[in-house]
Scaffold this motif. Structure first.
Motif, PDB file in Angstrom:
ATOM      1  N   GLY A 153     -43.565  80.449  44.289  1.00 13.79           N
ATOM      2  CA  GLY A 153     -43.793  79.303  45.162  1.00 13.79           C
ATOM      3  C   GLY A 153     -44.043  79.711  46.602  1.00 13.79           C
ATOM      4  N   LEU A 154     -43.343  80.761  47.048  1.00 10.10           N
ATOM      5  CA  LEU A 154     -43.531  81.233  48.416  1.00 10.10           C
ATOM      6  C   LEU A 154     -44.928  81.798  48.616  1.00 10.10           C
ATOM      7  CD1 LEU A 154     -42.247  81.742  51.172  1.00 10.10           C
ATOM      8  CD2 LEU A 154     -41.402  83.939  50.307  1.00 10.10           C
ATOM      9  N   LEU A 155     -45.411  82.576  47.645  1.00 14.49           N
ATOM     10  CA  LEU A 155     -46.772  83.114  47.735  1.00 14.49           C
ATOM     11  C   LEU A 155     -47.799  81.988  47.781  1.00 14.49           C
ATOM     12  CD1 LEU A 155     -46.580  86.099  45.197  1.00 14.49           C
ATOM     13  CD2 LEU A 155     -46.630  86.238  47.685  1.00 14.49           C
ATOM     14  N   ILE A 160     -45.148  73.142  38.856  1.00 19.24           N
ATOM     15  CA  ILE A 160     -44.565  72.098  39.703  1.00 19.24           C
ATOM     16  C   ILE A 160     -43.188  72.518  40.199  1.00 19.24           C
ATOM     17  CG2 ILE A 160     -43.639  69.743  39.673  1.00 19.24           C
ATOM     18  CD1 ILE A 160     -45.883  69.024  37.716  1.00 19.24           C
ATOM     19  N   ARG A 161     -42.404  73.110  39.303  1.00 18.77           N
ATOM     20  CA  ARG A 161     -41.028  73.497  39.646  1.00 18.77           C
ATOM     21  C   ARG A 161     -40.980  74.785  40.463  1.00 18.77           C
ATOM     22  NH1 ARG A 161     -41.390  70.624  35.219  1.00 18.77           N
ATOM     23  NH2 ARG A 161     -39.743  69.133  34.677  1.00 18.77           N
ATOM     24  N   LEU A 166     -33.329  76.869  38.323  1.00 21.08           N
ATOM     25  CA  LEU A 166     -33.948  77.526  37.168  1.00 21.08           C
ATOM     26  C   LEU A 166     -35.162  78.373  37.534  1.00 21.08           C
ATOM     27  CD1 LEU A 166     -33.803  74.818  34.335  1.00 21.08           C
ATOM     28  CD2 LEU A 166     -32.477  76.926  34.523  1.00 21.08           C
ATOM     29  N   PHE A 167     -35.819  78.042  38.619  1.00 21.20           N
ATOM     30  CA  PHE A 167     -37.047  78.741  38.992  1.00 21.20           C
ATOM     31  C   PHE A 167     -36.888  79.401  40.357  1.00 21.20           C
ATOM     32  CE2 PHE A 167     -38.215  75.629  35.875  1.00 21.20           C
ATOM     33  CZ  PHE A 167     -39.194  76.243  35.111  1.00 21.20           C
ATOM     34  N   PRO A 168     -36.917  80.741  40.404  1.00 20.12           N
ATOM     35  CA  PRO A 168     -36.759  81.442  41.677  1.00 20.12           C
ATOM     36  C   PRO A 168     -37.950  81.198  42.601  1.00 20.12           C
ATOM     37  CG  PRO A 168     -37.268  82.983  39.895  1.00 20.12           C
ATOM     38  CD  PRO A 168     -37.030  81.655  39.255  1.00 20.12           C
TER      39      PRO A 168
END
Length: 556
Positions: free
Chosen positions: A71-73, A41-42, A65-67
């Motif tokens: 998410g981009l992929l 989710i993050r 906290l999460f790069p």
């Protein structure tokens, strides 16, 4: 070296066979285990907010906290299928499938096609890799980019590489960092070594253009990661390659103090776990004293245990051949190893890419953190097995060697069957039959969506995973409402008071996290006692979840 050799028809058939088997495995798991993790989710939602003009935020706050890499992929895949959950799962599944030919290519380049097939086979049937092949976590995408970076890096060190290969290395290391910050260490060490070799070679050949190539790789790497570094700086006021150092040090307290201690600490001092909280590492280590030393030694033992367990399906056939070798051959297993340039550069490549294993010792160890390094270990074990087979069978024809490889594969599969005595390998069958732990949270979230008005006033209390429940309740988007977590020291009566006093609308229990809060097990095992605590069972799926609300009759 085997960089230039063309692939034979037999090799292509072997790779396609492994890809077919891997695809069949991952499709089965994919269909039966829809999932969204709390980390997922993050990773995903901040990118969606960014693309919708809300900035890289989660619940209106900057996500530090999460790069953004994973998410981009997933967002790229989302553009085609329009489902956040499925998009994240697909990225992991595709990473697993692509990892097989990438591993084959690396092992073939270094040690030949015989070693390559064994390495690809070990990757295909690795229970640990299969476990994460459908899960919405960043580990397999990072493993794929890590392995591709290693392959390009080795090629650069061992051949007369071209401009585009340095550019590709910078791109792969940059995107690896955007998934997991440990790639920064690899990039620094790797590029420094490239600089050293390029300076030596440029002086020998009088070709000073060679010095420019590592600079190109560095610039490409920095161009890719700089926007994220700037984002961190804008929101924290410091230049750092990771905002999770302090966070991971505190989470690492679980190694010595236990998970309940960390849970209580996060409830009593939530500011400690914020990305803008700066923990002086040297003061922290000094304050922990021997407990920090204990953490490192405990992590080292656990890391070794994980590696042993994760590679056992390759170690089992190796041990078998090791036992047979003295009886069947009087030949020397390994040739005299000379410290030539090729050997030095291969060893350096492995050392550089395995270096984060040492850094992990000061934090905490999870098997999934070791997935990238598992690929390199399996390649090395495949090389040793191939050496045994060559020495045992080099005097016979090719058919015997193929049979030897087949025996190795059968022993490997047998070690994962659950029937081999003293086997330390995870069961492949159990891995295929395991259901994802968040199925209960997922089902509870969908029940809320279909039966409850979802708004900001909605509050739930759960042992853990409340954000996952609200993600599904909100329609697979940024959670609406609030989740309260049951702290380790809360009694069943105190938990029920949160609901009966109106602080929470529902108590949600699930089959995965119920074991983390033993005080709630009595009501899970016997929902009829809920009325004693002023609760009523609203809905129950006996195998997955239970939902309780305030009873109109009050406590009895």
């Amino acid at each position: 070296m085997h960089f230039q050799e063309k692939y034979t028809k037999e090799e292509k058939r072997g790779i396609l066979c492994l890809l077919f088997l891997a695809s069949s495995i991952v499709v089965y798991l994919f269909v039966n285990n829809p999932n969204m993790t709390g980390d997922g989710i993050r990773y995903f939602l901040p990118i969606h907010n960014l693309m919708n003009g809300k900035g890289y935020t989660y619940l209106t706050s900057p996500m530090l906290l999460f790069p953004p890499g994973y998410g981009l992929l997933s967002y790229i895949v989302y553009l085609f299928i329009r489902d956040i959950e499925v998009a994240g799962m697909l990225v992991s599944a595709i990473s697993y499938i692509f990892l097989i030919p990438i591993t084959y290519s690396i092992a073939r380049s270094l040690f030949g096609k015989k070693c390559a097939f064994l390495a690809a086979f070990f990757i295909t049937f690795s229970p640990t890799i299969i476990t994460y092949s459908y899960v919405t976590l960043s580990d397999l995408p990072f493993t794929l980019l890590f392995s591709m970076s290693f392959g390009v890096y080795v090629r650069i060190l061992l051949t007369k590489s071209k401009f585009h290969e340095y550019v590709l290395l910078g791109i792969l290391l940059g995107f690896s960092y955007l998934i997991r910050p440990e790639a920064f260490l690899i990039a620094v060490l790797g590029i420094v070594v490239l600089f050293i070799f390029s300076i030596v070679e440029s002086r020998q050949s009088k070709n000073f253009y060679l010095i420019i190539l590592p600079i190109i790789a560095t610039l490409v790497f920095l161009i890719i990661i700089f926007p994220y570094l700037q984002f961190i700086h804008d929101n924290t006021g410091v230049w750092t390659f990771s905002t999770k150092t302090s966070y991971n040090l505190l989470i690492g307290e679980r190694v010595v103090e236990g998970q309940d201690y960390v849970d209580s600490l996060s409830i009593e001092h939530p500011e400690y776990f914020q990305p803008n909280y700066h923990l002086n590492i040297f003061d922290y280590v000094q304050s922990r004293g021997w407990k920090f030393v204990t953490r490192i030694t405990t992590n080292a033992r656990q890391e070794f245990g994980y590696v042993l367990r994760m590679t056992f399906h390759a170690l089992a056939p190796l041990a078998f051949l090791w036992f047979l070798f003295p009886f069947l051959s009087n030949r020397r297993l390994l040739p005299n190893m000379k410290l030539n340039t090729w050997n030095i550069r291969v060893v350096l490549s492995f050392v550089i890419f395995l270096s984060p294993l040492l850094a992990l010792l000061i934090f905490f160890i999870s098997s999934r953190f070791l997935l990238p390094y598992l690929v390199l270990f399996l390649i090395l074990l495949a090389f040793l097995i191939e050496r045994f087979l060559v020495k045992l069978l080099e005097s016979v024809n090719r058919n015997y060697f193929v049979k030897g490889v087949a025996i190795v594969c059968l022993i490997s599969l047998f070690s994962m069957s659950g029937y081999m005595p003293f086997s330390y390998a995870p069961s492949l069958y159990a891995t295929l039959e395991t259901h994802h732990g968040h199925l209960g949270l997922r089902a509870a979230g969908f029940w809320l969506r279909n039966n409850v008005q979802i708004n900001d006033a909605l509050t739930i209390i759960t042992p853990r995973g409340g954000g996952v429940v609200l993600f599904y309740a909100s329609g697979k988007r940024e959670p609406i409402g609030r989740a309260i977590f049951v702290s380790p020291d809360m009694t069943l009566e105190e938990v029920s008071n949160v609901v009966t006093s109106g602080q929470a609308d529902y108590l949600i229990l699930d089959n995965h996290f119920i074991s983390t809060r033993p005080q709630l097990i009595p009501i899970w095992d016997n929902p009829n006692i809920a009325k004693v605590y002023g609760l009523k069972l609203v809905y129950s799926n006996p195998e997955l979840y239970q939902i309780y609300s305030k009873s109109g009759d009050g406590k009895q």
